[in-house]
Motif scaffolding. Structure first.
Motif, PDB file in Angstrom:
ATOM      1  N   LEU A 734       1.094  -1.504   0.289  1.00  0.00           N
ATOM      2  CA  LEU A 734       0.294   0.009   0.585  1.00  0.00           C
ATOM      3  C   LEU A 734       1.293   0.971   0.008  1.00  0.00           C
ATOM      4  CD1 LEU A 734      -2.885   1.693   0.572  1.00  0.00           C
ATOM      5  CD2 LEU A 734      -2.309   1.427   3.161  1.00  0.00           C
ATOM      6  N   PHE A 735       0.258   2.199  -1.002  1.00  0.00           N
ATOM      7  CA  PHE A 735       1.791   3.849  -1.183  1.00  0.00           C
ATOM      8  C   PHE A 735      -0.056   4.452  -0.165  1.00  0.00           C
ATOM      9  CE2 PHE A 735       3.353   0.953  -3.955  1.00  0.00           C
ATOM     10  CZ  PHE A 735       4.769   1.265  -3.951  1.00  0.00           C
ATOM     11  N   PHE A 760      -2.815  -7.778   3.858  1.00  0.00           N
ATOM     12  CA  PHE A 760      -2.140  -8.234   3.976  1.00  0.00           C
ATOM     13  C   PHE A 760      -1.260  -7.908   6.157  1.00  0.00           C
ATOM     14  CE2 PHE A 760      -1.146  -4.024   1.776  1.00  0.00           C
ATOM     15  CZ  PHE A 760       0.038  -4.297   2.768  1.00  0.00           C
ATOM     16  N   LYS A 761      -0.842  -8.430   6.279  1.00  0.00           N
ATOM     17  CA  LYS A 761      -0.107  -8.267   7.527  1.00  0.00           C
ATOM     18  C   LYS A 761       1.491  -7.657   6.905  1.00  0.00           C
ATOM     19  CE  LYS A 761       1.020 -11.390  11.524  1.00  0.00           C
ATOM     20  NZ  LYS A 761       0.893 -12.530  11.720  1.00  0.00           N
ATOM     21  N   ILE A 762       1.166  -6.118   7.992  1.00  0.00           N
ATOM     22  CA  ILE A 762       1.829  -5.919   7.468  1.00  0.00           C
ATOM     23  C   ILE A 762       3.926  -5.886   7.613  1.00  0.00           C
ATOM     24  CG2 ILE A 762       3.695  -3.294   7.956  1.00  0.00           C
ATOM     25  CD1 ILE A 762       0.467  -2.417   7.766  1.00  0.00           C
ATOM     26  N   GLN A 763       4.869  -6.136   7.121  1.00  0.00           N
ATOM     27  CA  GLN A 763       5.833  -6.102   7.569  1.00  0.00           C
ATOM     28  C   GLN A 763       6.418  -5.342   7.892  1.00  0.00           C
ATOM     29  OE1 GLN A 763       7.498 -10.250   7.849  1.00  0.00           O
ATOM     30  NE2 GLN A 763       4.853 -10.631   7.863  1.00  0.00           N
ATOM     31  N   THR A 764       6.911  -4.249   6.618  1.00  0.00           N
ATOM     32  CA  THR A 764       7.386  -3.154   6.051  1.00  0.00           C
ATOM     33  C   THR A 764       7.597  -2.441   6.036  1.00  0.00           C
ATOM     34  OG1 THR A 764       9.067  -4.898   4.911  1.00  0.00           O
ATOM     35  CG2 THR A 764       9.762  -2.637   5.908  1.00  0.00           C
ATOM     36  N   ILE A 765       7.644  -0.957   7.268  1.00  0.00           N
ATOM     37  CA  ILE A 765       7.225   0.094   6.421  1.00  0.00           C
ATOM     38  C   ILE A 765       8.777   1.414   6.126  1.00  0.00           C
ATOM     39  CG2 ILE A 765       5.292   2.763   7.257  1.00  0.00           C
ATOM     40  CD1 ILE A 765       4.402   0.159   9.917  1.00  0.00           C
ATOM     41  N   GLU A 766       8.129   1.854   5.181  1.00  0.00           N
ATOM     42  CA  GLU A 766       8.811   3.217   4.750  1.00  0.00           C
ATOM     43  C   GLU A 766       8.575   4.339   4.786  1.00  0.00           C
ATOM     44  OE1 GLU A 766      10.226   2.289   0.829  1.00  0.00           O
ATOM     45  OE2 GLU A 766      11.491  -0.008   1.731  1.00  0.00           O
ATOM     46  N   ILE A 767       8.832   5.356   5.540  1.00  0.00           N
ATOM     47  CA  ILE A 767       8.260   6.501   5.470  1.00  0.00           C
ATOM     48  C   ILE A 767       9.416   7.919   4.571  1.00  0.00           C
ATOM     49  CG2 ILE A 767       8.099   8.727   6.862  1.00  0.00           C
ATOM     50  CD1 ILE A 767       7.007   7.210   9.260  1.00  0.00           C
ATOM     51  N   TYR A 784      -3.540   0.786  12.952  1.00  0.00           N
ATOM     52  CA  TYR A 784      -3.408   2.808  13.331  1.00  0.00           C
ATOM     53  C   TYR A 784      -1.853   2.579  13.015  1.00  0.00           C
ATOM     54  CZ  TYR A 784      -2.688   3.583  18.159  1.00  0.00           C
ATOM     55  OH  TYR A 784      -2.298   3.527  19.144  1.00  0.00           O
ATOM     56  N   LEU A 785      -1.042   3.625  12.802  1.00  0.00           N
ATOM     57  CA  LEU A 785      -0.025   3.876  12.015  1.00  0.00           C
ATOM     58  C   LEU A 785      -0.405   5.804  12.727  1.00  0.00           C
ATOM     59  CD1 LEU A 785       2.891   3.936  11.302  1.00  0.00           C
ATOM     60  CD2 LEU A 785       2.501   4.329   9.716  1.00  0.00           C
ATOM     61  N   LEU A 786       1.179   5.651  13.753  1.00  0.00           N
ATOM     62  CA  LEU A 786       1.264   7.808  14.033  1.00  0.00           C
ATOM     63  C   LEU A 786       2.479   8.308  13.492  1.00  0.00           C
ATOM     64  CD1 LEU A 786      -0.786   8.392  16.198  1.00  0.00           C
ATOM     65  CD2 LEU A 786       0.973   9.239  17.672  1.00  0.00           C
ATOM     66  N   VAL A 787       2.176   8.731  12.641  1.00  0.00           N
ATOM     67  CA  VAL A 787       2.879   9.316  11.934  1.00  0.00           C
ATOM     68  C   VAL A 787       3.266  11.115  11.114  1.00  0.00           C
ATOM     69  CG1 VAL A 787       1.596   9.243   9.783  1.00  0.00           C
ATOM     70  CG2 VAL A 787       4.053   9.201   9.217  1.00  0.00           C
ATOM     71  N   ASN A 788       5.149  11.537  11.726  1.00  0.00           N
ATOM     72  CA  ASN A 788       3.800  13.409  11.774  1.00  0.00           C
ATOM     73  C   ASN A 788       4.023  13.397  10.445  1.00  0.00           C
ATOM     74  OD1 ASN A 788       5.515  13.403  13.817  1.00  0.00           O
ATOM     75  ND2 ASN A 788       7.431  13.261  13.544  1.00  0.00           N
ATOM     76  N   LEU A 794       4.272   7.386   2.046  1.00  0.00           N
ATOM     77  CA  LEU A 794       4.506   5.702   3.498  1.00  0.00           C
ATOM     78  C   LEU A 794       3.931   4.930   2.431  1.00  0.00           C
ATOM     79  CD1 LEU A 794       1.496   6.372   6.205  1.00  0.00           C
ATOM     80  CD2 LEU A 794       4.662   6.656   6.428  1.00  0.00           C
ATOM     81  N   HIS A 795       5.023   3.602   2.712  1.00  0.00           N
ATOM     82  CA  HIS A 795       4.809   2.758   1.715  1.00  0.00           C
ATOM     83  C   HIS A 795       4.658   1.432   2.815  1.00  0.00           C
ATOM     84  CE1 HIS A 795       7.413   0.190  -1.894  1.00  0.00           C
ATOM     85  NE2 HIS A 795       5.787   0.341  -0.810  1.00  0.00           N
TER      86      HIS A 795
END
Ligand code: GLC
Length: 799
Positions: A734-735, A760-767, A784-788, A794-795
C-alpha cells in the motif's frame, strides 16, 4: 371540448424567417423579416446563451442571478451559413438554427442530438400587462430524465411533472405541492447518457413541463420578461452543475462553526430558558454550536429591537453564551411595523424606502407585528441602509448570524399570501412591478443582510440563512426548506429537497430536523437527526406549539442516538469542510444524488433515497418506522460498510441490516476520511493528531483535506492547508503519496492513520523511502500508525 394543448396554442405567435445575421465577437444575432431577433452568445465552449426579443430591439441586459465575476472565454467559435440553416460551432458543441422558423438544435461534435426545439420559441402577447408570455418547447426522447429546479417536494427525476416557480410561504406543504419557497429555474437533462442544463433566467412566475402534458415534449414559459436561457453542455452532470454554479456564483467559506449542530425553536425566551437549553447540551454532552432567537426576542416583533423584559441585557447574555461555545443567531423579517414611535419605521418612511402600490400608497400588509410596510430591497440605496442596521446586533451585542424569514415576501390573511402584483420595485434602476420582482425579493433581502453582517462581523466570516431564494442566492446565504411537518413523508421530502438544492447550485441547506409543524415521535426524530447530520446545514427547529423538540424531549435511547450522530458529524468536520471548499472552489455540489455520481448506470436514474455525502461517503436514510434495515442501491465500485467494515461490491440493490442507532453508511474503497475528535463546539479542543481512516482498495483513489483558521479571511491570502492524498493498493503493498499546498500550519503535528480492510500483514514500513522500526503490537492489534504530518510518501509492505 378544448384540450389543454389546444388552449396553449391559441393565440401563440412564432418567429418568421431569418433574413440576416451579424457576428460580433462572442455574439451572433439573427434577424427575421418581422421584429424577432435571436441573440446567441457563446460564453464558453459549453455555455451558450439564447436571448429572444419580439420588439426589434433588446431591452437593457440585467440579471440578479448571474455572478458578475464569472469568467468567459472559449477556445473555438465558427459561424457558417448553409442553405437551410446557420451553424455555430465551438470546441464542444454545434448549434444549427433553421432559417425558415428559427428553431434550433444542439449537437455534440459527433452529431448526437443533445437538445432539440419542438416548436421552439413562441409567445402570446399580454394585453393587460404589456409584453409577452414567453414560451419554449423542446422535443424530448424516450428515456430522457430531468433533475434540478431547487426545492421541489417531489421525486428527484422530474420526468412527468409540471412545476411552478413562484416564491410562496407554503406552511406545512405536502409532497408534490407547488409552488414552494425558492425559485431556481435551472434543470439538468440526461439523454443518451449525456447531460446538459438549461437555466431560464427569468424572474417572473415560470413553469416547467417535463413530458407531463405531452409525452415527448418538455416546455418552459414565463408570465412576462424575455425568453432568455443558457444552455450548458456536460456531457457529465458534474460539468453541467459546476458550470451553472460558476455562472450564478459560489459562496465564500462559512465559519466552521456554522457546519456544527444548530438548535432552534419558535421561540426560546426568556433568557433563563435559552440558558437552560444551552446548559443541557453541555450536560448531556451533545455537541452544539448555535442557538437561535425566533421572533419573540423582539419588542412587539419590531426588527432590530429587543424585548427587555425577556432579555434585559442581550450583550451580556450573548457574551456568556459565547464563553460556553454558543453562537447566537437572530431572526430578522422584512415587515417593518407601522408605528410612528419606532425609529426604523420612521427612518424608512422619511427616506421613502418602502415599496409602493402602483398608484402611490405604500404597500401595506399584515405579518407578525400587525400592519407593516416593506423595504424595497431591489433598491441599492435601501440595501445599503439595511446593511447598516446590523451594526448594533453584530458589532455591539455580538450576534454571529442572521436568519431571514418571511421574505417570499409573505403576507398574512390575503388569498395570494404575498404582495399584490401592482406593487412597484426599483429593480436596481429598472423599475418594474411585483410580477417581475416577486421571485427575487427574498434574495435581495438576504443580500443586504449578508453585506451588513459581513461588514460588522469582519474580520470574522458572516453567517446568513434565508427561506426564500432565487438562483444565485447562494452567493450570499445559506437556506432551509421552510415549514415542513413531523411526518415520515416529510423525512422523505427533506432528503430529496436537500439533494436537489445541492445540484441546483444552492448547497448550503438543510431541513427543520424533526419537522416544524406537529410533534415527531422519538423514532421519527432519531431517523431525522441520522439524516440531518449529513446535510450541509444541520438544525433542529420546531414551531414550539406542540411540546419540545430538543433531544432531551425524547427518551434515553433517542438522546443517545442524537449524541452518537451529532458526534459523528463533529468528527467528520474536516471532511465536511473539504466538501465545502470543493463547492466554493469548483462549484461541486456537496451532496450528490446517485444519478450524478454515475449517470451511465441507468439503475441510478430513478433513485431518490441514497446519496453521496461529499465524494466518498454513501448514505441512505431509514424512512419508515419499525425498520430493521432496508433495501438500497449500492452504486458501482467497491464500498465498505461503515459500521462493520465489511467490503461490498456495488452495482446492485441489496438488503442492509441496521439497528435503531444506525443507518446504512458506506465508504468508498480507497478513500481517506479525515476526522477530528468529538468536540462540544468547534474550536473547543486543541489536539495532537488528525485521524485518517484509510479504506484499502486494490487500485488507486484520491482524497483531499482542506483546513484553515476555521474563520476569518486569511485563507484568501494563501493561509490554508490543502492535503491531496493518492492511495495505491497492490497485492501485499500500500502506497500513500501526500502532496501539500498552502501556508497554514495546523495545530496538530501527527496523523493517526487507521488501516481498514488491509488484506495483508504488515512487515515493513517506509516513510519517505526510509524503513522505520515500528511497534508490531500497535499495528497488529490496533491497525493504526502514528506518523509525523510532514511525510510525503508512506509505503506498507507485507505478506
Ligand atoms: C415562519 C418560519 C419559521 C419561524 C416562524 C416564526 O413560519 O418558517 O421557521 O419559526 O415563521 O418566526
Amino acid at each position: 371540448m378544448i384540450t389543454n394543448t389546444e388552449l396553449e396554442y391559441k393565440g401563440d405567435l412564432y418567429p418568421s424567417k431569418i433574413v440576416s445575421f451579424e457576428h460580433d465577437s462572442d455574439s451572433i444575432s439573427f434577424y427575421t423579416n418581422k421584429s424577432v431577433i435571436l441573440k446567441v452568445t457563446v460564453l464558453r465552449d459549453s455555455l451558450i446563451r439564447f436571448r429572444f426579443t419580439t420588439k426589434g430591439y433588446f431591452s437593457k441586459d440585467f440579471s440578479y442571478a448571474i455572478d458578475k465575476g464569472h469568467s468567459h472565454g472559449y477556445n473555438f467559435l465558427e459561424v457558417t451559413e448553409e442553405d437551410d440553416y446557420y451553424q455555430i460551432q465551438t470546441s464542444k458543441v454545434k448549434c444549427k438554427i433553421q432559417k425558415a422558423d428559427m428553431r434550433l438544435c444542439i449537437y455534440d461534435l459527433e452529431e448526437n442530438i443533445i437538445l432539440e426545439d419542438e416548436l421552439g420559441f413562441h409567445w402570446e402577447e399580454s394585453y393587460e400587462y404589456g409584453g409577452n408570455i414567453v414560451k419554449m418547447s423542446k422535443a424530448s426522447k424516450e428515456g430522457e430524465c430531468f433533475y434540478g429546479l431547487g426545492d421541489k417536494a417531489t421525486q428527484l427525476n422530474l420526468k412527468g411533472k409540471r412545476l411552478e416557480n413562484f416564491a410562496t410561504d407554503q406552511y406545512a406543504y405536502q409532497k408534490d405541492q407547488e409552488p414552494l419557497y425558492k425559485v431556481v429555474p435551472f434543470y439538468i437533462g440526461l439523454r443518451n447518457k449525456k447531460s446538459y442544463g438549461i437555466f431560464f433566467d427569468n424572474t417572473f412566475r415560470t413553469y416547467f413541463d417535463f413530458c407531463h402534458e405531452r409525452r415527448n415534449v418538455t416546455s418552459f414559459w414565463a408570465e412576462g420578461g424575455e425568453m432568455n436561457y443558457y444552455f450548458i453542455y456536460g456531457p457529465q452532470m458534474e460539468d453541467v452543475v459546476t458550470t451553472y454554479t460558476h455562472l450564478t456564483g459560489k459562496p465564500e467559506l462559512p465559519p466552521l462553526w456554522a457546519l456544527g449542530y444548530h438548535q432552534c425553536k419558535w421561540s426560546y425566551y426568556p433568557e433563563s430558558n435559552l440558558k437552560e437549553v444551552a446548559a443541557k447540551f453541555r450536560e448531556l454532552k451533545i455537541p452544539c454550536d448555535a442557538l437561535y432567537l425566533d421572533i419573540d426576542y423582539m419588542e412587539g416583533f419590531r426588527c432590530f429591537t429587543w424585548n427587555k423584559e425577556y432579555f434585559p441585557d442581550p450583550k451580556r447574555m450573548v457574551t456568556e453564551l459565547a464563553e460556553d461555545g454558543f453562537k447566537t443567531v437572530v431572526i430578522i423579517d422584512p415587515g417593518i411595523k407601522i408605528d410612528k414611535g419606532y425609529s426604523i419605521y420612521k427612518e424608512a418612511l422619511e427616506k421613502d424606502y418602502f415599496c409602493k402600490r402602483a398608484d402611490g400608497p405604500y404597500m401595506k400588509g399584515k405579518v407578525w407585528p400587525g400592519e407593516c410596510n416593506f423595504p424595497d430591497y431591489t433598491n441599492p440605496e435601501v440595501r445599503e441602509w439595511w446593511a447598516g442596521l446590523f451594526k448594533e446586533l453584530i458589532s455591539d451585542i455580538g450576534v454571529k448570524g442572521v436568519w431571514n424569514d418571511m421574505n417570499e415576501p409573505a403576507v398574512m390573511e390575503v388569498p395570494n399570501k404575498t404582495f399584490p402584483m401592482d406593487v412597484r420595485h426599483d429593480y436596481d434602476g429598472n423599475p418594474c412591478s411585483h410580477r417581475k420582482a416577486h421571485n427575487i425579493y427574498g434574495t435581495q433581502m438576504a443580500r443586504a443582510t449578508y453585506h451588513g453582517v459581513k461588514r460588522f462581523a469582519y474580520p470574522k466570516r458572516p453567517f446568513v440563512i434565508t427561506r426564500s431564494a432565487y438562483a444565485g442566492a447562494q452567493r450570499y446565504t445559506s437556506s432551509w426548506t421552510g415549514d415542513n411537518v413531523a411526518t415520515w413523508e416529510h423525512l422523505w421530502i427533506a432528503n430529496i429537497q436537500v439533494q436537489r438544492l445541492s445540484i441546483s447550485g444552492m448547497g448550503f441547506t438543510g431541513s427543520d430536523i424533526g419537522g416544524f409543524a406537529e410533534q415527531p415521535s422519538g423514532e421519527l426524530y432519531a431517523r431525522w437527526i441520522q439524516l440531518g447530520v449529513f446535510h450541509p446545514f444541520c438544525r433542529t427547529h420546531s414551531s414550539g406549539d406542540h411540546g419540545d423538540q430538543e433531544p432531551w424531549a425524547f427518551d434515553e435511547e433517542v438522546i443517545d442516538i442524537t449524541r452518537k450522530f451529532v458526534n459523528l458529524r463533529y468528527q467528520l468536520l474536516p471532511y465536511l469542510y473539504t466538501m465545502f471548499w470543493q463547492y466554493i472552489e469548483k462549484g461541486i455540489p456537496m451532496l450528490k444524488p446517485l444519478v450524478y455520481f454515475d449517470q451511465d448506470d441507468i439503475q441510478t436514474h430513478y433513485r431518490n433515497d441514497e446519496f453521496i455525502f461529499g465524494n466518498q461517503i454513501l448514505v441512505c436514510p431509514i424512512l419508515e418506522p419499525n425498520s430493521l434495515g432496508r433495501r438500497m442501491y449500492i452504486p458501482r465500485g467497491e464500498w465498505y460498510n461503515y459500521w462493520t467494515n465489511e467490503a461490498v461490491k456495488g452495482g446492485k440493490e441489496i438488503w442492509v441490516d441496521t439497528k435503531f442507532d444506525e443507518i446504512p453508511i458506506f465508504i468508498k474503497a480507497g478513500a481517506i476520511i479525515p476526522k477530528y475528535p468529538v468536540q462540544q463546539y468547534v474550536g473547543e479542543l486543541e489536539f495532537e493528531e488528525l485521524t485518517l481512516d484509510l479504506y484499502y482498495k486494490h487500485g488507486q483513489e484520491k482524497s483531499e483535506v482542506y483546513e484553515d483558521a476555521q474563520d476569518g479571511y486569511d485563507y484568501k491570502k494563501g493561509r490554508y492547508s490543502f492535503l491531496s492524498f493518492k492511495t495505491t493498493g497492490k497485492e501485499n503493498e500500500l502506497f500513500i503519496q501526500l502532496h501539500k499546498d498552502g501556508k497554514f500550519d495546523t495545530n496538530y503535528s501527527k496523523y493517526k492513520i487507521n488501516l481498514i480492510g488491509l488484506p495483508f500483514k504488515i512487515q515493513t514500513i517506509e516513510i519517505d523511502n526510509v524503513e522505520v522500526a515500528f511497534d508490531k503490537n500497535t499495528l497488529e492489534n490496533e491497525n493504526y500508525l502514528l506518523v509525523n504530518k510532514d511525510f510525503n510518501a508512506l509505503h506498507f509492505m507485507g505478506e
